[in-house]
Scaffold this active site. Structure first.
Site, short mmCIF file in Angstrom:
data_model
loop_
_atom_site.label_atom_id
_atom_site.label_comp_id
_atom_site.label_asym_id
_atom_site.label_seq_id
_atom_site.Cartn_x
_atom_site.Cartn_y
_atom_site.Cartn_z
N GLU A 157 0.84 -1.21 0.00
CA GLU A 157 0.00 0.00 0.00
C GLU A 157 0.88 1.26 0.00
OE1 GLU A 157 -3.60 -0.17 0.48
OE2 GLU A 157 -3.75 -2.32 0.79
C1 LIG Z 1 3.28 -9.65 0.10
C2 LIG Z 1 2.98 -8.55 -0.86
C3 LIG Z 1 1.68 -8.31 -1.26
C4 LIG Z 1 1.40 -7.31 -2.19
N1 LIG Z 1 0.09 -7.15 -2.62
C5 LIG Z 1 -0.16 -6.30 -3.65
C6 LIG Z 1 -1.46 -6.25 -4.26
O1 LIG Z 1 -2.38 -6.95 -3.83
N2 LIG Z 1 -1.64 -5.45 -5.33
C7 LIG Z 1 -0.64 -4.66 -5.82
O2 LIG Z 1 -0.89 -3.96 -6.79
N3 LIG Z 1 0.60 -4.67 -5.27
C8 LIG Z 1 0.87 -5.48 -4.20
N4 LIG Z 1 2.14 -5.52 -3.66
C9 LIG Z 1 3.17 -4.66 -4.18
C10 LIG Z 1 3.57 -3.53 -3.21
O3 LIG Z 1 2.59 -2.57 -3.15
C11 LIG Z 1 4.92 -2.99 -3.68
O4 LIG Z 1 5.87 -3.99 -3.41
C12 LIG Z 1 5.29 -1.71 -3.00
O5 LIG Z 1 4.44 -0.67 -3.39
C13 LIG Z 1 6.74 -1.31 -3.25
O6 LIG Z 1 7.10 -1.42 -4.58
P1 LIG Z 1 8.43 -2.23 -5.00
O7 LIG Z 1 8.37 -3.52 -4.32
O8 LIG Z 1 8.53 -2.23 -6.45
O9 LIG Z 1 9.59 -1.39 -4.35
P2 LIG Z 1 10.42 -0.20 -5.07
O10 LIG Z 1 9.47 0.77 -5.64
O11 LIG Z 1 11.43 -0.78 -5.96
O12 LIG Z 1 11.12 0.45 -3.82
C14 LIG Z 1 12.40 0.08 -3.30
C15 LIG Z 1 12.83 1.10 -2.26
O13 LIG Z 1 12.96 2.39 -2.85
C16 LIG Z 1 12.21 3.34 -2.17
N5 LIG Z 1 11.71 4.34 -3.12
C17 LIG Z 1 11.05 4.13 -4.27
N6 LIG Z 1 10.73 5.29 -4.84
C18 LIG Z 1 11.16 6.26 -4.03
C19 LIG Z 1 11.14 7.68 -4.05
N7 LIG Z 1 10.54 8.37 -5.03
N8 LIG Z 1 11.71 8.36 -3.04
C20 LIG Z 1 12.29 7.70 -2.02
N9 LIG Z 1 12.36 6.39 -1.93
C21 LIG Z 1 11.80 5.66 -2.93
C22 LIG Z 1 11.09 2.56 -1.51
O14 LIG Z 1 10.57 3.23 -0.39
C23 LIG Z 1 11.81 1.28 -1.15
O15 LIG Z 1 12.44 1.46 0.08
C24 LIG Z 1 2.43 -6.51 -2.70
C25 LIG Z 1 3.75 -6.73 -2.28
C26 LIG Z 1 4.03 -7.73 -1.39
C27 LIG Z 1 5.44 -7.97 -0.99
#
Ligand SMILES: Cc1cc2nc3c(=O)[nH]c(=O)nc-3n(C[C@H](O)[C@H](O)[C@H](O)COP(=O)(O)OP(=O)(O)OC[C@H]3O[C@@H](n4cnc5c(N)ncnc54)[C@H](O)[C@@H]3O)c2cc1C
Lengths: 604, 250
Positions: A416
């Site tokens: 989220e």
């Molecule tokens: C168990 C699980 C269930 C999930 N369920 C759903 C679901 O039902 N539906 C759905 O759509 N998604 C779902 N997700 C996805 C989840 O919402 C994303 O994993 C999350 O939003 C983070 O994206 P990412 O993993 O690509 O991390 P990234 O975006 O790659 O982030 C990596 C790091 O970089 C930081 N970062 C990124 N951008 C910035 C910025 N602009 N400024 C500062 N820091 C930044 C982040 O805070 C993080 O620390 C789920 C994930 C998991 C693990």
């Protein structure tokens, strides 16, 4: 119960009173008048009744199945146990509480629905599954669906006959949530979808998905029935926690989506995704509240039994201090989260309901919803982590629930929107609100500046209960607003490159919301003469810790703004700090809180 | 068939009871009241019987203050058809007075079966069911864990300390229900809503003064923790010694 106003500040106060009920961080710009905030102490009989059903269901159905859920066990007919439970919750009506009656729901408010989430959240996997279904999986249809879509899908989702999910994230699109590449092309009566969604909760067992895809390069929402050719589901992710929930990829290869399943308008993805995420963040906050209470109770139970040096370990001072930290953070999350959801309910009620035109109410609560998510998930992480520590080696072993609590809680800081992203949201919406004059920031700052000139900060409400603490939190609001103003002046548009500054400001705002809401909750309890000793210790601890955290966070920002600050700035800052200074003997307070908790188990 | 189930509201069993300043009653401040758990099981039995036996009517009866309505609505949400609330603010402990008021109301209903929980979890006295049966002049089968209707008679399984009895009785009769594997259902939200529309007759009743009074009320002494003497068969010897020499129970 309302206290009298001092005339000079009346106008400002009235606009603030209205504001603190409308979101947009209005709480920041003045004292919160007593008696304007909803807390769980004001639950209606119906809310209590519904809440109890969820508690009974959690204790008698979910808890005995913890083990089966964790290992994704299946029932004899092949249905995963967790899904059988979601469907049973549906039979009890727990999936349709907030849906209109004409679509098989019970037409109750979000406050009632979310209070059930709190009570159901004693199992992290179950909570994630339940919430992905009834929150982000169902609400997009409620708010953005047309009449046919609502009629077709909501009754099935309200009973749990169908399970839903929300598919926004992609391998290349996580935090940058609106950059997805999944494509939709209109061919005759169908949209043809191609692309991959990743990390989708409920993905393996969902019948329906809210999917976002690019249509003529405009990011758009679709309602997609999943059991059809062209859609496949990836393998289950091997996760750190919430192992009983399903997290898979959804792969679309020329999947056909009927034309009538477009959700909202072409290009509406941002509006849908972001507003629904606000509700999702709030729901997640409620789940963390319930989980933390469960962990705290369990830790106490254990700590009373376990003896070392011939004493129950929970009675040692350091353990009592950790217990007091648990209770105080739970108390304040409880206060701020019910305040938030009831504000949204009031807004929706005055607008008339649940449709696309009502979502600005939810948008207005973006800051508060992000606070609920960040503070909830970090509070739970502390509670679960401390629980393991308080249980020593036993806490580290699977046989005891705290080990799982730690693994399960981590995800709340990631999905989220990561907590970092949520902190950016808080700052971003706050500054937008200031620029667009949605909140009377300038009026408030004029008052702060004239107080600084006069070297006198008057508290604009006469109030006999907790007056010192209210005054201090009010001063902390002035300090925070002043700091925001300095940041805007110093950095201008470049502020977006100053993430550490933004983070600190967001944390100050979070601290304010927590302390302010705790004060308002404590006001009710003390006014009704309920548990006066404990409540007063709690609120003194909370105010003491938050005002000192705010000063600390602010000092870091202050040091970053100027190499050598002007004498005026330095004096203003010192003055603000001294107004907000509130020092208590927190060791004694923690002792008192822990003692009362061990005796009465209140507030958890 | 008509089944009357007698239920009583009691302080929530999850609550830590405190003794009031008069040392004769509990502190009522924040006490939440629930349907006594055994009575709730009795209601569950009645509803299951009704589900298997079309044409059955389930009536719940309680004696208590006006806000017992909430607890009556719980029983109605579970599936009882209607309720009778004998309203009195008398905080009576006198089982005879209670039984008299209940039997007066029940006799007008002419039920085939009257169910009670084996005891109310507040006073634990297990008397009212037996006295009501006596006043109604019907057989009383106690500690029943299941029952059915066979050839116009009630067949009941009764758990007693020394074993298991299978009883048979003519109708009408009264049963006191013991805990078994029958758990009360969780009411659905729809049924809670429907229960608000069901008939609940409120009948004010006068309860005479109790024949006895409570002189003193005390909480049980704190338990002083157990002792683990070891694990497995090796520990048996030490355990025997302690039971014999310290506890002096064998
Ligand atoms: C168990 C699980 C269930 C999930 N369920 C759903 C679901 O039902 N539906 C759905 O759509 N998604 C779902 N997700 C996805 C989840 O919402 C994303 O994993 C999350 O939003 C983070 O994206 P990412 O993993 O690509 O991390 P990234 O975006 O790659 O982030 C990596 C790091 O970089 C930081 N970062 C990124 N951008 C910035 C910025 N602009 N400024 C500062 N820091 C930044 C982040 O805070 C993080 O620390 C789920 C994930 C998991 C693990």
């Amino acid at each position: 119960m309302k206290s009298g106003f001092l005339l000079s500040q009346k106008d400002l106060l009235q606009s603030v009173e209205k504001l603190s009920l409308k979101g947009s961080a209005g709480f920041l710009l003045g004292p919160t008048p007593s008696g304007t905030m909803f807390t769980r102490e004001q639950f209606t009989e119906e809310q209590k009744e519904v809440g109890k059903i969820a508690t009974d269901f959690a204790n008698s159905k979910i808890r005995p199945n913890d083990e089966k859920i964790e290992h994704k066990a299946k029932e004899e007919d092949g249905t995963p146990t967790i899904i059988k439970l979601v469907k049973e919750a549906g039979e009890l009506g727990l999936l349709g509480i907030d849906l209109p009656e004409e679509y098989g729901g019970l037409n109750m408010d979000f406050t009632t629905m979310m209070c059930t989430l709190e009570n159901l959240a004693i199992n992290g996997s179950y909570a994630a599954t339940h919430i992905a279904h009834l929150g982000i999986g169902t609400l997009p249809i409620l708010f953005f669906g047309n009449e046919e879509q609502k009629k077709k899908y909501l009754p099935k989702l309200a009973t749990g006959e169908w399970i839903s999910c929300y598919a926004l994230t992609e391998p290349g699109s996580g935090s940058d949530a609106l950059s997805g590449k999944t494509k939709a092309v209109l061919e005759g009566d169908y949209y043809i979808l191609n692309g991959t969604k990743q990390y989708i909760t409920n993905g393996s067992w969902a019948d329906l998905a809210i999917v976002f895809a690019r249509l003529d390069n405009q990011y758009t929402g679709f309602i997609v029935e999943l059991n059809q050719p062209g859609i496949s589901r990836g393998a289950e992710e091997k996760k750190m926690g919430i192992k009983g929930s399903s997290t898979v990829s959804l792969i679309f290869e020329n999947a056909k989506v009927p034309k009538e399943n477009l959700l909202g308008k072409v290009g509406d993805a941002a509006t849908i995704a972001l507003n629904i995420l606000n509700l999702g963040r709030l729901e997640l906050g409620f789940a963390t509240l319930g989980a933390a209470k469960d962990v705290a109770k369990y830790t106490i139970e254990y700590g009373k039994q376990r003896k070392q040096f011939a004493r129950p370990v929970i009675e040692f001072d350091m353990q009592m201090a950790k217990l007091a930290d648990m209770v105080s953070r739970i108390f304040s999350l409880d206060a701020l989260i019910y305040r938030t959801v009831s504000g949204i309910d009031a807004g929706l009620k005055s607008k008339g309901g649940h449709s696309a035109s009502d979502v600005d109410v939810i948008r207005n609560y973006a800051i508060e919803a992000s606070i609920c998510k960040v503070e909830g998930s970090e509070m739970l992480a502390q509670v679960a982590g401390d629980s393991v520590k308080m249980m020593g080696g036993y806490g580290y072993c699977e046989e005891y629930r705290s080990e799982k609590a730690v693994r399960d809680c981590f995800i709340n800081m990631i999905f989220e929107g990561t907590n970092d992203i949520n902190r950016l949201v808080i700052f971003d919406f706050l500054v937008k609100g200031i620029y667009n004059q949605e909140i009377p920031f300038r009026d408030f700052m004029e008052m702060v500046e004239s107080s600084l000139e006069k070297k006198n900060l008057a508290y604009p409400i006469e109030d006999s209960i907790l007056s010192k603490e209210k005054h201090k939190v009010y001063a902390a609001k002035c300090l925070t607003a002043w700091m925001i103003q300095q940041c805007i002046i110093q950095h201008g548009k470049d502020i977006k490159n100053q993430q550490q500054v933004m983070k600190n400001i967001s944390d100050m705002v979070i601290q304010i919301y927590a302390a302010d809401s705790s004060l308002s909750r404590a006001h009710y309890l003390l006014h009704d003469k309920k548990h006066a000793g404990l409540v007063s210790s709690l609120v003194r601890l909370i105010v003491s810790q938050s005002t000192s955290a705010i000063q600390n966070l602010g000092s870091q920002v202050f040091a970053s703004l100027w190499d050598t600050p002007s004498q005026k700035k330095q004096e203003e800052w010192n003055q603000l700090c001294s107004w907000a200074e509130y020092k208590e003997n927190i060791f004694a307070l923690k002792q008192e809180i822990a003692k009362a908790t061990l005796e009465e188990g209140l507030f958890i | 068939m008509k089944i009357v189930v007698c239920v009583k509201r009691v302080p929530d069993t999850a609550l830590k009871v405190k003794i009031g300043s008069d040392r004769k009653s509990i502190e009522k401040g924040d006490v939440e009241y629930i349907v006594s758990p055994y009575d709730e099981i009795a209601v569950e039995h009645a509803i299951r019987f009704k589900e298997k036996t079309p044409g059955t009517e389930v009536v719940v009866v309680t004696l208590g203050p006006a806000d017992s309505e909430k607890n009556m609505r719980t029983c109605l949400a579970m599936g009882a058809d209607r309720g009778i609330l004998l309203q009195s603010n008398a905080d009576t402990m006198d089982s005879f007075n209670v039984a008299k008021a209940l039997s007066d109301a029940i006799s007008q209903e002419k039920p085939d079966l009257v169910l009670f929980g084996i005891k109310a979890t507040d006073t634990d006295s297990s008397q009212v069911g037996a006295i009501v049966s006596m006043l109604l002049g019907i057989p009383f089968l106690s500690t029943v864990v299941s029952f059915s209707l066979e050839n116009g008679k009630i067949k009941a399984d009764s758990e007693v300390e020394s074993g298991h009895l299978v009883l048979q009785s003519t109708i009408p009769c009264a049963l006191s229900i013991q805990k078994s594997n029958v758990d009360p259902r969780i009411c659905s939200l729809i049924n809670i809503r429907k229960a608000k529309q069901k008939e609940l007759k409120i009948v004010p009743v006068d309860i005479p003064n109790d024949h006895f009074e409570i002189e003193k009320m005390e909480l049980p002494a704190e338990r002083t923790g157990g002792k683990i003497v070891g694990h497995g068969p090796d520990a048996v010897k030490e355990l025997l010694r302690l039971l014999h020499e310290e506890a002096k129970v064998i």
